[in-house]
Design a protein around this motif. Structure first.
Motif, mmCIF file in Angstrom:
data_model
loop_
_atom_site.group_PDB
_atom_site.id
_atom_site.type_symbol
_atom_site.label_atom_id
_atom_site.label_comp_id
_atom_site.label_asym_id
_atom_site.label_seq_id
_atom_site.Cartn_x
_atom_site.Cartn_y
_atom_site.Cartn_z
ATOM 1 N N GLY A 107 -2.286 4.741 7.827
ATOM 2 C CA GLY A 107 -1.026 4.832 7.121
ATOM 3 C C GLY A 107 -1.131 5.100 5.639
ATOM 4 N N ARG A 108 -2.323 5.369 5.109
ATOM 5 C CA ARG A 108 -2.453 5.653 3.676
ATOM 6 C C ARG A 108 -1.852 7.005 3.304
ATOM 7 N NH1 ARG A 108 -7.945 4.677 0.756
ATOM 8 N NH2 ARG A 108 -6.470 4.548 -0.998
ATOM 9 N N ALA A 109 -1.752 7.904 4.270
ATOM 10 C CA ALA A 109 -1.171 9.222 4.008
ATOM 11 C C ALA A 109 -0.416 9.677 5.249
ATOM 12 C CB ALA A 109 -2.257 10.232 3.656
ATOM 13 N N ARG A 110 0.609 10.485 5.010
ATOM 14 C CA ARG A 110 1.330 11.112 6.109
ATOM 15 C C ARG A 110 1.408 12.605 5.835
ATOM 16 N NH1 ARG A 110 6.584 12.595 5.119
ATOM 17 N NH2 ARG A 110 7.083 12.482 7.349
ATOM 18 N N ILE A 111 1.326 13.399 6.882
ATOM 19 C CA ILE A 111 1.437 14.845 6.745
ATOM 20 C C ILE A 111 2.916 15.194 6.807
ATOM 21 C CG2 ILE A 111 0.761 17.093 7.673
ATOM 22 C CD1 ILE A 111 -1.685 15.674 8.918
ATOM 23 N N GLY A 112 3.506 15.408 5.640
ATOM 24 C CA GLY A 112 4.935 15.680 5.576
ATOM 25 C C GLY A 112 5.292 17.141 5.717
ATOM 26 N N ALA A 113 4.316 18.032 5.465
ATOM 27 C CA ALA A 113 4.593 19.463 5.511
ATOM 28 C C ALA A 113 3.347 20.212 5.962
ATOM 29 C CB ALA A 113 5.051 19.972 4.144
ATOM 30 N N VAL A 114 3.571 21.308 6.663
ATOM 31 C CA VAL A 114 2.493 22.173 7.145
ATOM 32 C C VAL A 114 2.908 23.614 6.896
ATOM 33 C CG1 VAL A 114 1.137 22.899 9.138
ATOM 34 C CG2 VAL A 114 1.813 20.506 8.913
ATOM 35 N N VAL A 115 1.950 24.435 6.456
ATOM 36 C CA VAL A 115 2.232 25.833 6.130
ATOM 37 C C VAL A 115 1.325 26.740 6.942
ATOM 38 C CG1 VAL A 115 2.216 27.580 4.308
ATOM 39 C CG2 VAL A 115 2.906 25.232 3.769
ATOM 40 N N ASP A 116 1.897 27.753 7.555
ATOM 41 C CA ASP A 116 1.107 28.824 8.173
ATOM 42 C C ASP A 116 1.984 30.060 8.340
ATOM 43 O OD1 ASP A 116 -0.487 30.465 10.174
ATOM 44 O OD2 ASP A 116 -1.780 28.712 9.982
ATOM 45 N N VAL A 117 1.395 31.224 8.101
ATOM 46 C CA VAL A 117 2.159 32.468 8.213
ATOM 47 C C VAL A 117 2.446 32.831 9.671
ATOM 48 C CG1 VAL A 117 1.276 33.398 6.038
ATOM 49 C CG2 VAL A 117 0.022 33.854 8.170
ATOM 50 N N ASP A 118 1.682 32.258 10.608
ATOM 51 C CA ASP A 118 1.844 32.548 12.034
ATOM 52 C C ASP A 118 2.670 31.434 12.671
ATOM 53 O OD1 ASP A 118 1.440 32.639 14.868
ATOM 54 O OD2 ASP A 118 -0.324 33.893 14.561
ATOM 55 N N MET B 136 0.847 -1.192 0.000
ATOM 56 C CA MET B 136 0.000 0.000 0.000
ATOM 57 C C MET B 136 0.881 1.241 0.000
ATOM 58 S SD MET B 136 -2.824 1.244 2.804
ATOM 59 C CE MET B 136 -1.574 1.492 4.065
ATOM 60 N N ARG B 137 0.597 2.143 -0.921
ATOM 61 C CA ARG B 137 1.376 3.376 -0.991
ATOM 62 C C ARG B 137 0.952 4.340 0.104
ATOM 63 N NH1 ARG B 137 1.877 7.607 -6.123
ATOM 64 N NH2 ARG B 137 3.088 9.188 -4.993
ATOM 65 N N THR B 138 1.932 5.021 0.683
ATOM 66 C CA THR B 138 1.656 6.093 1.638
ATOM 67 C C THR B 138 1.868 7.421 0.932
ATOM 68 O OG1 THR B 138 2.318 4.757 3.550
ATOM 69 C CG2 THR B 138 2.324 7.159 3.813
ATOM 70 N N TYR B 139 0.826 8.232 0.840
ATOM 71 C CA TYR B 139 0.891 9.497 0.110
ATOM 72 C C TYR B 139 1.413 10.612 1.013
ATOM 73 C CZ TYR B 139 -1.666 7.311 -3.680
ATOM 74 O OH TYR B 139 -2.018 6.488 -4.719
ATOM 75 N N ASP B 140 2.246 11.457 0.429
ATOM 76 C CA ASP B 140 2.815 12.598 1.140
ATOM 77 C C ASP B 140 1.853 13.781 1.008
ATOM 78 O OD1 ASP B 140 4.823 14.109 2.526
ATOM 79 O OD2 ASP B 140 5.371 15.013 0.612
ATOM 80 N N LEU B 141 1.355 14.252 2.131
ATOM 81 C CA LEU B 141 0.320 15.283 2.175
ATOM 82 C C LEU B 141 0.896 16.557 2.780
ATOM 83 C CD1 LEU B 141 -2.777 16.027 2.020
ATOM 84 C CD2 LEU B 141 -2.959 15.094 4.323
ATOM 85 N N ALA B 142 0.590 17.691 2.173
ATOM 86 C CA ALA B 142 0.945 18.993 2.735
ATOM 87 C C ALA B 142 -0.333 19.739 3.080
ATOM 88 C CB ALA B 142 1.780 19.804 1.738
ATOM 89 N N ILE B 143 -0.459 20.197 4.300
ATOM 90 C CA ILE B 143 -1.614 20.978 4.734
ATOM 91 C C ILE B 143 -1.229 22.452 4.768
ATOM 92 C CG2 ILE B 143 -3.191 21.472 6.639
ATOM 93 C CD1 ILE B 143 -3.253 18.576 7.348
ATOM 94 N N ALA C 165 -8.779 7.318 -5.711
ATOM 95 C CA ALA C 165 -8.626 7.828 -7.077
ATOM 96 C C ALA C 165 -7.150 7.933 -7.454
ATOM 97 C CB ALA C 165 -9.316 9.183 -7.209
ATOM 98 N N LEU C 166 -6.323 8.401 -6.525
ATOM 99 C CA LEU C 166 -4.895 8.491 -6.814
ATOM 100 C C LEU C 166 -4.301 7.107 -7.044
ATOM 101 C CD1 LEU C 166 -3.738 11.256 -4.287
ATOM 102 C CD2 LEU C 166 -4.282 11.493 -6.721
ATOM 103 N N ASP C 167 -4.744 6.123 -6.265
ATOM 104 C CA ASP C 167 -4.286 4.749 -6.477
ATOM 105 C C ASP C 167 -4.595 4.277 -7.895
ATOM 106 O OD1 ASP C 167 -3.272 4.399 -3.916
ATOM 107 O OD2 ASP C 167 -5.077 3.426 -3.136
ATOM 108 N N ALA C 168 -5.776 4.677 -8.391
ATOM 109 C CA ALA C 168 -6.231 4.218 -9.709
ATOM 110 C C ALA C 168 -5.788 5.132 -10.843
ATOM 111 C CB ALA C 168 -7.758 4.097 -9.702
ATOM 112 N N GLY C 169 -5.104 6.227 -10.522
ATOM 113 C CA GLY C 169 -4.669 7.155 -11.554
ATOM 114 C C GLY C 169 -5.777 8.033 -12.093
ATOM 115 N N ARG C 170 -6.845 8.195 -11.330
ATOM 116 C CA ARG C 170 -7.975 9.018 -11.762
ATOM 117 C C ARG C 170 -7.926 10.396 -11.109
ATOM 118 N NH1 ARG C 170 -10.797 4.511 -9.793
ATOM 119 N NH2 ARG C 170 -11.673 5.905 -8.217
ATOM 120 N N THR C 171 -8.689 11.333 -11.674
ATOM 121 C CA THR C 171 -8.866 12.640 -11.040
ATOM 122 C C THR C 171 -9.685 12.469 -9.769
ATOM 123 O OG1 THR C 171 -8.781 13.807 -13.141
ATOM 124 C CG2 THR C 171 -9.839 14.954 -11.304
#
Length: 373
Positions: free
Chosen positions: A27-38, A1-8, A308-314
């Motif tokens: 474990g299907r996704a991990r939050i690798g990056a987070v963005v906030d101006v504060d 199973m692929r683990t997707y890299d997610l940025a919030i 959808a990402l697993d299947a290559g779909r939008t």
């Protein structure tokens, strides 16, 4: 199973909901990056991720800094509405996949620029409309037009919520120029999207909108009659003035009434099916054949996005579907402010309601210094 890299991107309340759903994905996704101006909000959000048992992500002060260093599998936009379009376009031009909170843009013109960036850059864009993904909605979509329940005739779509004056102390709330609209745009849009996903294309809108009580530039109340291509007619009400809060949808078909009553999310128990006399057995059997056990919510849609990402779909809900919902919102404002019916496809380049949801301006004075008229 692929683990997707997610940025919030953005660490407000809705980002916390998304993060909690990621933690439940096994474990299907991990939050690798987070963005906030504060930086304080960024640190607090990172600490919350640790409480959820998630690895510490890399923090960034802005989206440009993130995009200069990383190519996430999925960029999750949880920022205020006025930032959605420029941030989505920045990601899409780099060929990235974007999941964007509602509303995806401040106007149809902005949304079309997102779609153009998607087409040109090879990225993929989806809007968070999580109510499509509960098993009850999937069951009803399956049965519309089925001879056992019949064709849709009329419907109700009421988002009756309550927000006190203090809610609008947040600078971007209640302003056309940074939120895009009031409850029609920012609150009832979820129920209206579910309505459209079940009843299909709409044909015409007759609407009213008013600012009755809240210190906003936008409306705090709207109502509309929507005629669908099928001939079905729905009443739609969006309110922030209703102390007994409820989200209520009702679909009357030839042989059954199907109702959903909830607030911010539903499960199977929130649906009621009433058969017309003489059709009790066939309606009950038809409903029992459908899917069960999946509540609506961000987790349900995020799972569908990863499938959808697993299947290559939008990923769902793509630009075509989300644009239909945005166009209905624009038509409600256009009809309310011009006091005439507005047809599907009528609002395009050259219409003031294409560039701004309030068109040439709401028929009441602005109350906030510096806000758009």
């Amino acid at each position: 199973m692929r683990t997707y890299d997610l940025a919030i991107v953005g660490t407000g309340g809705i980002a916390a909901v998304h993060a909690a759903d990621v933690a439940r994905l096994g474990g299907r996704a991990r939050i690798g990056a987070v963005v906030d101006v504060d930086p304080d909000r960024l640190r607090a959000f990172t600490a919350r991720l640790a409480e959820l048992g998630l690895p510490e992500p890399q923090g960034y002060p802005d989206l440009d800094s993130l995009l200069a260093e990383r190519r996430p599998d999925l960029v999750d936009l949880c920022t205020p509405p006025g930032l959605h379009a420029p941030q989505a376009i920045a990601c899409l031009t780099r060929g990235l996949t974007v999941l964007c909170e509602k509303p995806p843009a401040l106007s149809l013109a902005e949304f079309d620029r997102i779609a153009a960036a998607e087409a040109a850059g090879g990225g993929r864009f989806a809007t968070v409309f999580q109510h499509r993904f509960g098993s009850g909605a999937a069951n009803l979509r399956r049965l519309v037009g089925d001879p056992r329940l019949g064709d849709p005739l009329t419907a109700v779509c009421h988002t009756l919520w309550y927000r006190p004056d203090a809610y609008f102390a947040v600078p971007w709330r209640g302003r056309w120029d940074v939120e895009g609209g009031g409850p029609t745009m920012g609150h009832g849009i979820h129920q209206m999207d579910l309505l459209l996903s079940i009843l299909g294309p709409w044909r015409e809108v007759v609407a009213v909108a008013a600012r009755r009580a809240r210190p906003t530039d936008t409306e705090d109340l709207s109502g509309a009659l929507v005629t669908f291509a099928s001939g079905a007619v729905a009443s739609v009400v969006n309110s922030l003035l209703s102390p007994r809060e409820t989200s209520h949808l009702r679909f009357d078909l030839d042989h059954a009434s199907v109702e959903l009553t909830h607030l911010y999310g539903y499960g199977d128990g929130d649906w009621t099916v009433t058969a017309a006399p003489g059709h009790e057995q066939e309606v009950a059997e038809a409903w029992a054949e459908g899917p069960t056990g999946r509540p609506s919510g961000h987790g349900a849609q995020l799972s569908a996005v990863l499938d959808a990402l697993d299947a290559g779909r939008t990923p769902p809900v793509g630009t075509a579907e989300a644009r239909d919902t945005m166009e209905l919102v624009a038509a409600i404002y256009a009809s309310a402010f011009t006091r005439r019916p507005v047809g599907c496809g009528e609002i395009g380049p050259g219409s003031p309601f294409y560039e701004r949801m309030e068109g040439p301006g709401a028929p009441w004075p602005a109350v906030r210094t510096g806000a758009a008229a």
